[in-house]
Design an enzyme around this catalytic site. Sequence first.
Site, PDB file in Angstrom:
ATOM      1  N   SER A   1     -16.401  24.621  70.552  1.00  0.00           N
ATOM      2  CA  SER A   1     -16.595  23.344  71.236  1.00  0.00           C
ATOM      3  C   SER A   1     -18.036  22.860  71.255  1.00  0.00           C
ATOM      4  CB  SER A   1     -16.059  23.439  72.662  1.00  0.00           C
ATOM      5  OG  SER A   1     -16.671  24.496  73.364  1.00  0.00           O
TER       6      SER A   1
ATOM      7  N   HIS B   1     -10.226  21.305  70.039  1.00  0.00           N
ATOM      8  CA  HIS B   1     -10.990  20.368  69.210  1.00  0.00           C
ATOM      9  C   HIS B   1     -10.491  20.265  67.778  1.00  0.00           C
ATOM     10  CE1 HIS B   1     -13.930  19.918  72.427  1.00  0.00           C
ATOM     11  NE2 HIS B   1     -13.736  21.211  72.639  1.00  0.00           N
TER      12      HIS B   1
ATOM     13  N   LYS C   1      -8.039  15.320  74.542  1.00  0.00           N
ATOM     14  CA  LYS C   1      -9.119  15.095  73.577  1.00  0.00           C
ATOM     15  C   LYS C   1      -8.613  14.148  72.486  1.00  0.00           C
ATOM     16  CE  LYS C   1     -11.564  18.884  75.435  1.00  0.00           C
ATOM     17  NZ  LYS C   1     -11.688  20.307  75.624  1.00  0.00           N
TER      18      LYS C   1
HETATM   19  C1  LIG Z   1     -11.715  21.117  76.865  1.00  0.00           C
HETATM   20  C2  LIG Z   1     -11.387  22.501  76.507  1.00  0.00           C
HETATM   21  C3  LIG Z   1     -10.467  23.249  77.236  1.00  0.00           C
HETATM   22  C4  LIG Z   1      -9.900  22.767  78.528  1.00  0.00           C
HETATM   23  O1  LIG Z   1      -8.919  21.804  78.338  1.00  0.00           O
HETATM   24  P1  LIG Z   1      -8.613  20.836  79.565  1.00  0.00           P
HETATM   25  O2  LIG Z   1      -7.280  20.260  79.243  1.00  0.00           O
HETATM   26  O3  LIG Z   1      -9.698  19.834  79.582  1.00  0.00           O
HETATM   27  O4  LIG Z   1      -8.588  21.689  80.783  1.00  0.00           O
HETATM   28  C5  LIG Z   1     -10.111  24.492  76.774  1.00  0.00           C
HETATM   29  N1  LIG Z   1     -10.659  24.999  75.652  1.00  0.00           N
HETATM   30  C6  LIG Z   1     -11.567  24.327  74.935  1.00  0.00           C
HETATM   31  C7  LIG Z   1     -12.129  24.930  73.696  1.00  0.00           C
HETATM   32  C8  LIG Z   1     -11.968  23.062  75.343  1.00  0.00           C
HETATM   33  O5  LIG Z   1     -12.898  22.410  74.660  1.00  0.00           O
END
Ligand SMILES: *Cc1c(COP(=O)(O)O)cnc(C)c1O
Length: 395
Positions: free
Chosen positions: A175, A203, A235
Amino acid sequence: MKELASALTLRRARKLYRERRILDSPQGPEVVVENQRCLAFCSNDYLGLANHPALVEALQQAAGRYGVGAGAAHLVSGHSALHHALEEELAEWTGTQRALLFSTGYMANLGVASALLRRSDRLFEDRLNHASLLDAARLSGARLLRYEHADMARLAARIEAAGGCAMVASDGVFSMDGDLAGLPDLARIADASGAWLLIDDAHGLGVLGEGGRGSYSHFDVAIGGNRILMGTLGKAFGSFGAFVAGSEVLIETLIQSARTYIYTTATPPALAAATRTALTLVRDEGWRREKLGALIERFRDGARARGFALMPSRTPIQPLLVGGTAAALSLSAALRDCGILVPAIRPPTVPEGAARLRITFSAAHREVHIDRLLEALEQCLAGRSRRVAGPKRLR
Ligand SMILES: *Cc1c(COP(=O)(O)O)cnc(C)c1O
């Protein structure tokens, strides 16, 4: 109380204080932040769907029919027809037997690890995994062993030396760095010790692979059996929530024993309706990924020509490594003065000495936006190297 206050003061002095910016617009290439219109390169809305009219319409219509609150947990009376339809569509799309919705990716990771692991188990994780995977390990009580980032040979050797393990967990796309996990190697290593492989594709989903199916698809590795996908919907999907996809036995086990699934209220049914619409766009509008890819290349070409230090990422996450925390903050502030919003990412989110700007792109950006960013970066970096001798004028 006194200790807390002095800890806050210390945090501020170390330039590690975190503050929220108040946004007064939808997500998009341009946002309004504290009454300033800014060009934004910081959301994870990679396909530009967060403010898509079709998603807004689906949410409104479903709210008209199903109301707002789910009212209860999935296992009580909160599991609506819309949730169920979405799960079936996600399973079909990912080519898995079943999919299960969770409220957030954070909760999905906690739920999977704690449902599948026991205290006596060993869990191996990449050192750069997302915080939620580390917390998942903690909550599960299993013994957590972290391997050097992407070091597959070390991982295999350490598992062998340890006499096996119960799970290997990794981000699919890291990330804060934007690079990809070596999924075929991870799958082989997990298979060899009969361990679960949990890939957090927050991602990669929507961005990589055929039809946006994510990291597994990108590497042509099938999901199922011991291989688990955790995908987030907030996302690239532009919606909210998360799901886990995999075998029938896995999903039934999670329904029986994942506490972050069982003991929490289901997300609003209307959200599932919006996500179903997002899925059709993710699946069918390949032009979004193509455009995103072209914008990323435009940025990388321009950055290379200007001598900025790029990281080895082909994804929409394009960090510029700065090093020091104060330097990263001041670069971010200088960009903000030019009307460009790019956050500085500091420890502990990234390792000490590896503060950076985390630049992200969206299919909603246009070429002129990329060019404005490059020009502003050039200007701000030049201004900075005049003011101070260090930090490295990025390679
Ligand atoms: C954003 C993210 C999460 C968390 O997901 P949410 O739905 O926002 O709680 C988990 N793992 C990674 C790698 C992320 O970037």
